[in-house]
Design a protein around this motif. Structure first.
Motif, PDB file in Angstrom:
ATOM      1  N   TRP A 122     -99.728 -29.638 -24.417  1.00 23.24           N
ATOM      2  CA  TRP A 122     -98.418 -29.787 -23.785  1.00 23.24           C
ATOM      3  C   TRP A 122     -98.173 -28.671 -22.781  1.00 23.24           C
ATOM      4  O   TRP A 122     -97.546 -28.888 -21.742  1.00 23.24           O
ATOM      5  CB  TRP A 122     -97.323 -29.801 -24.851  1.00 23.24           C
ATOM      6  N   HIS A 123     -98.668 -27.483 -23.090  1.00 22.90           N
ATOM      7  CA  HIS A 123     -98.522 -26.358 -22.164  1.00 22.90           C
ATOM      8  C   HIS A 123     -99.250 -26.645 -20.851  1.00 22.90           C
ATOM      9  O   HIS A 123     -98.707 -26.425 -19.758  1.00 22.90           O
ATOM     10  CB  HIS A 123     -99.086 -25.091 -22.808  1.00 22.90           C
ATOM     11  N   THR A 126     -97.458 -29.606 -18.962  1.00 19.29           N
ATOM     12  CA  THR A 126     -96.181 -29.175 -18.391  1.00 19.29           C
ATOM     13  C   THR A 126     -96.398 -28.210 -17.232  1.00 19.29           C
ATOM     14  O   THR A 126     -95.690 -28.256 -16.223  1.00 19.29           O
ATOM     15  CB  THR A 126     -95.317 -28.491 -19.467  1.00 19.29           C
ATOM     16  N   LEU A 129     -97.470 -30.226 -14.212  1.00 20.64           N
ATOM     17  CA  LEU A 129     -96.305 -30.924 -13.656  1.00 20.64           C
ATOM     18  C   LEU A 129     -95.403 -29.953 -12.898  1.00 20.64           C
ATOM     19  O   LEU A 129     -94.887 -30.281 -11.821  1.00 20.64           O
ATOM     20  CB  LEU A 129     -95.525 -31.595 -14.784  1.00 20.64           C
ATOM     21  N   ALA A 130     -95.244 -28.739 -13.443  1.00 19.67           N
ATOM     22  CA  ALA A 130     -94.401 -27.736 -12.786  1.00 19.67           C
ATOM     23  C   ALA A 130     -94.985 -27.322 -11.440  1.00 19.67           C
ATOM     24  O   ALA A 130     -94.247 -27.141 -10.456  1.00 19.67           O
ATOM     25  CB  ALA A 130     -94.240 -26.515 -13.683  1.00 19.67           C
ATOM     26  N   LEU A 172     -88.687 -26.697 -15.693  1.00 18.09           N
ATOM     27  CA  LEU A 172     -90.054 -27.115 -16.033  1.00 18.09           C
ATOM     28  C   LEU A 172     -90.961 -25.889 -16.172  1.00 18.09           C
ATOM     29  O   LEU A 172     -91.784 -25.807 -17.093  1.00 18.09           O
ATOM     30  CB  LEU A 172     -90.607 -28.053 -14.964  1.00 18.09           C
ATOM     31  N   ALA A 175     -90.143 -24.112 -19.351  1.00 16.93           N
ATOM     32  CA  ALA A 175     -90.671 -24.862 -20.491  1.00 16.93           C
ATOM     33  C   ALA A 175     -92.164 -24.615 -20.661  1.00 16.93           C
ATOM     34  O   ALA A 175     -92.668 -24.460 -21.780  1.00 16.93           O
ATOM     35  CB  ALA A 175     -90.397 -26.354 -20.313  1.00 16.93           C
ATOM     36  N   SER A 176     -92.881 -24.558 -19.536  1.00 17.55           N
ATOM     37  CA  SER A 176     -94.316 -24.275 -19.582  1.00 17.55           C
ATOM     38  C   SER A 176     -94.589 -22.885 -20.147  1.00 17.55           C
ATOM     39  O   SER A 176     -95.508 -22.685 -20.944  1.00 17.55           O
ATOM     40  CB  SER A 176     -94.921 -24.402 -18.177  1.00 17.55           C
ATOM     41  N   LEU A 179     -93.955 -22.958 -23.933  1.00 15.12           N
ATOM     42  CA  LEU A 179     -95.063 -23.616 -24.625  1.00 15.12           C
ATOM     43  C   LEU A 179     -96.299 -22.719 -24.648  1.00 15.12           C
ATOM     44  O   LEU A 179     -97.055 -22.705 -25.622  1.00 15.12           O
ATOM     45  CB  LEU A 179     -95.386 -24.941 -23.935  1.00 15.12           C
TER      46      LEU A 179
END
Length: 225
Positions: A122-123, A126, A129-130, A172, A175-176, A179
């Protein structure tokens, strides 16, 4: 005893100044702490390509400062004209994007050398995506420099949408980071209360940036009436 409107206004402004100052300290202190933790020889298998090092300065320092530069209370350049602040904002955002692309390239190459899968956590997802979102956000920012390209949109509306989408990109990135702090390396290196303090850092800056964007939105709404 009830507070007067003037006293409440002063108290609210003082809280915003204190929160902004805390965001500046976190933006500088967090990546510095990660750099110390990931220094050569500090952890076997981390260097010469430490995963947290390229991404932490990008989102915790460069992007935070790029957004705080428009804060009416805590901007380090609030005495300068808006034109200067916009240019510095652009420079910081472009530098943040370059750091993100560099970090992404280093991490991808490192995983290739070690035969590990790409973007399987997930890290990693994400973070990717960031980075992509940041690239799109920088491209969209060009419309603010040349608003005539969007004939059916007012400059005020473009600024509002740019600020809102920028907030999404910043969240985002945070969040990265959070994670990444759940990874095996970080949880092994940083334990106890220090881990919770580290997790608090992106939360603090996120709240400050969200408050800044929401206040700018409310100000524009009031100015329209």
């Amino acid at each position: 005893m009830a507070l007067t409107a003037e006293t409440e206004s002063r108290l609210y402004r003082s809280l915003r100044v204190a929160a902004g100052a805390a965001a500046h300290l976190v933006a500088l202190g967090f990546p510095a702490a990660v750099a110390v933790l990931a220094r050569p020889g500090s952890s076997e298998g981390v260097w010469p390509v430490p995963m947290p090092l390229p991404s932490a300065p990008q989102f915790s320092f460069l992007m935070t400062e790029a957004l705080l530069i428009f804060s009416p209370e805590t901007s380090l350049l609030r005495s300068f004209s808006r034109k200067v602040r916009v240019r510095v904002h652009w420079a910081l955002q472009l530098l943040a994007l370059l750091c993100a692309l560099l970090g992404l390239g280093i991490i991808t190459y490192n995983k290739h050398l070690n035969g590990k899968g790409h973007f399987v956590t997930w890290h990693g997802l994400t973070g990717l995506l960031a980075v992509l979102y940041t690239g799109g956000q920088c491209t969209g920012g060009v419309l603010l420099l040349y608003p005539k390209l969007m004939k059916n949109w007012t400059l005020a509306k473009l600024k509002l949408y740019h600020a809102t989408s920028g907030l999404v990109g910043y969240l985002l990135g945070c969040a990265s980071l959070m994670l990444g702090m759940c990874s095996l390396w970080f949880t092994t290196t940083v334990t106890g209360a220090s881990w919770y303090l580290a997790m608090l850092c992106p939360l603090v800056t996120s709240l400050v940036i969200m408050n800044q964007v929401s206040n700018a939105y409310l100000y524009r709404k009031r100015s329209q009436h």
